[in-house]
Motif scaffolding. Structure first.
Motif, PDB file in Angstrom:
ATOM      1  N   TRP A   1       4.369   1.886   5.318  1.00 27.37           N
ATOM      2  CA  TRP A   1       4.552   3.218   5.880  1.00 27.37           C
ATOM      3  C   TRP A   1       4.554   4.270   4.782  1.00 27.37           C
ATOM      4  CZ3 TRP A   1       4.766   3.633  11.125  1.00 27.37           C
ATOM      5  CH2 TRP A   1       5.061   2.479  11.844  1.00 27.37           C
ATOM      6  N   GLY A   2       4.010   5.419   5.124  1.00 23.64           N
ATOM      7  CA  GLY A   2       4.129   6.567   4.242  1.00 23.64           C
ATOM      8  C   GLY A   2       5.315   7.411   4.664  1.00 23.64           C
ATOM      9  N   ARG A   3       5.651   8.359   3.835  1.00 25.93           N
ATOM     10  CA  ARG A   3       6.675   9.325   4.231  1.00 25.93           C
ATOM     11  C   ARG A   3       6.114  10.176   5.358  1.00 25.93           C
ATOM     12  NH1 ARG A   3       9.559  11.683  -1.269  1.00 25.93           N
ATOM     13  NH2 ARG A   3      10.420   9.693  -1.975  1.00 25.93           N
ATOM     14  N   GLY A   4       6.951  10.609   6.216  1.00 28.30           N
ATOM     15  CA  GLY A   4       6.503  11.385   7.354  1.00 28.30           C
ATOM     16  C   GLY A   4       6.153  12.811   6.991  1.00 28.30           C
TER      17      GLY A   4
ATOM     18  N   VAL B   1       0.857  -1.188   0.000  1.00 29.57           N
ATOM     19  CA  VAL B   1       0.000   0.000   0.000  1.00 29.57           C
ATOM     20  C   VAL B   1       0.893   1.238   0.000  1.00 29.57           C
ATOM     21  CG1 VAL B   1      -1.714   1.319   1.269  1.00 29.57           C
ATOM     22  CG2 VAL B   1      -1.848  -1.173   1.228  1.00 29.57           C
ATOM     23  N   GLN B   2       0.665   2.095  -0.972  1.00 31.91           N
ATOM     24  CA  GLN B   2       1.429   3.342  -1.043  1.00 31.91           C
ATOM     25  C   GLN B   2       0.628   4.427  -0.331  1.00 31.91           C
ATOM     26  OE1 GLN B   2       2.143   5.094  -4.981  1.00 31.91           O
ATOM     27  NE2 GLN B   2       4.306   5.190  -4.421  1.00 31.91           N
ATOM     28  N   LEU B   3       1.250   5.079   0.628  1.00 28.32           N
ATOM     29  CA  LEU B   3       0.552   6.043   1.464  1.00 28.32           C
ATOM     30  C   LEU B   3       1.138   7.441   1.270  1.00 28.32           C
ATOM     31  CD1 LEU B   3       0.504   3.877   4.688  1.00 28.32           C
ATOM     32  CD2 LEU B   3      -1.391   4.226   3.113  1.00 28.32           C
ATOM     33  N   GLN B   4       0.258   8.421   1.199  1.00 32.76           N
ATOM     34  CA  GLN B   4       0.677   9.808   1.033  1.00 32.76           C
ATOM     35  C   GLN B   4       0.133  10.631   2.184  1.00 32.76           C
ATOM     36  OE1 GLN B   4      -0.838  10.902  -2.821  1.00 32.76           O
ATOM     37  NE2 GLN B   4       0.557   9.551  -3.928  1.00 32.76           N
ATOM     38  N   ALA B   5       1.027  11.116   3.023  1.00 30.65           N
ATOM     39  CA  ALA B   5       0.627  11.897   4.192  1.00 30.65           C
ATOM     40  C   ALA B   5       0.828  13.381   3.927  1.00 30.65           C
ATOM     41  CB  ALA B   5       1.433  11.473   5.410  1.00 30.65           C
ATOM     42  N   SER B   6      -0.045  14.167   4.508  1.00 32.55           N
ATOM     43  CA  SER B   6       0.055  15.619   4.363  1.00 32.55           C
ATOM     44  C   SER B   6      -0.577  16.295   5.565  1.00 32.55           C
ATOM     45  CB  SER B   6      -0.646  16.073   3.077  1.00 32.55           C
ATOM     46  OG  SER B   6      -2.020  15.753   3.125  1.00 32.55           O
ATOM     47  N   GLY B   7      -0.363  17.597   5.670  1.00 29.40           N
ATOM     48  CA  GLY B   7      -1.035  18.369   6.708  1.00 29.40           C
ATOM     49  C   GLY B   7      -0.146  18.869   7.827  1.00 29.40           C
ATOM     50  N   GLY B   8       1.119  18.455   7.835  1.00 30.18           N
ATOM     51  CA  GLY B   8       1.997  18.937   8.883  1.00 30.18           C
ATOM     52  C   GLY B   8       2.325  20.406   8.715  1.00 30.18           C
ATOM     53  N   GLY B   9       2.961  20.965   9.730  1.00 28.35           N
ATOM     54  CA  GLY B   9       3.331  22.365   9.657  1.00 28.35           C
ATOM     55  C   GLY B   9       3.721  22.895  11.004  1.00 28.35           C
ATOM     56  N   LEU B  10       3.833  24.216  11.066  1.00 29.08           N
ATOM     57  CA  LEU B  10       4.207  24.912  12.296  1.00 29.08           C
ATOM     58  C   LEU B  10       2.960  25.535  12.915  1.00 29.08           C
ATOM     59  CD1 LEU B  10       6.312  26.154  14.234  1.00 29.08           C
ATOM     60  CD2 LEU B  10       6.530  28.043  12.590  1.00 29.08           C
TER      61      LEU B  10
END
Length: 117
Positions: free
Chosen positions: A107-110, A1-10
């Motif tokens: 695992w997806g990229r962090g 399973v290829q996972l794409q994570a998003s939404g991080g930030g400061l």
């Protein structure tokens, strides 16, 4: 399973962020069978489970985030999300999305979350 994570930030302490993890190349029937989770890792620390949601919708959370974080999944969109409220500087870490079925775990990229005091 290829996972794409998003939404991080400061974000400042007390603020909120929402992380999303998508599995666009995974067929629906495979995604629904996966137990999904969010983990995090700070420098010099081991990766730890933050929140998980099983294929049947059961949730569990690390004690440190109970009452502040909420995990959800939208199988139709093959997405799992982590709503993070009342963020603290100790929440600063790289957050990883995971898909697990049996002994197989992908695992997806962090995505980096930084909480300033």
């Amino acid at each position: 399973v290829q996972l794409q994570a998003s939404g991080g930030g400061l974000v400042q302490a007390g603020g909120s962020l929402r992380l999303s993890c998508k599995a666009p190349r995974t067929i629906f029937s495979v995604f629904v069978g996966k137990d999904m989770g969010w983990y995090r890792q700070s420098p010099g620390q081991e990766r730890e489970l933050v929140a998980a949601i099983t294929a049947n919708g059961s949730r569990k959370y690390a004690d440190s985030v109970k009452g502040r974080f909420a995990i959800s999944r939208d199988n139709s969109r093959k997405t799992v999300s982590l709503q993070m409220n009342s963020l603290k500087p100790d929440d600063t870490a790289v957050y990883y999305c995971s898909a697990k079925e049996g002994v197989l775990q992908d695992w997806g990229r962090g995505t980096l979350v930084t909480v300033s005091s």
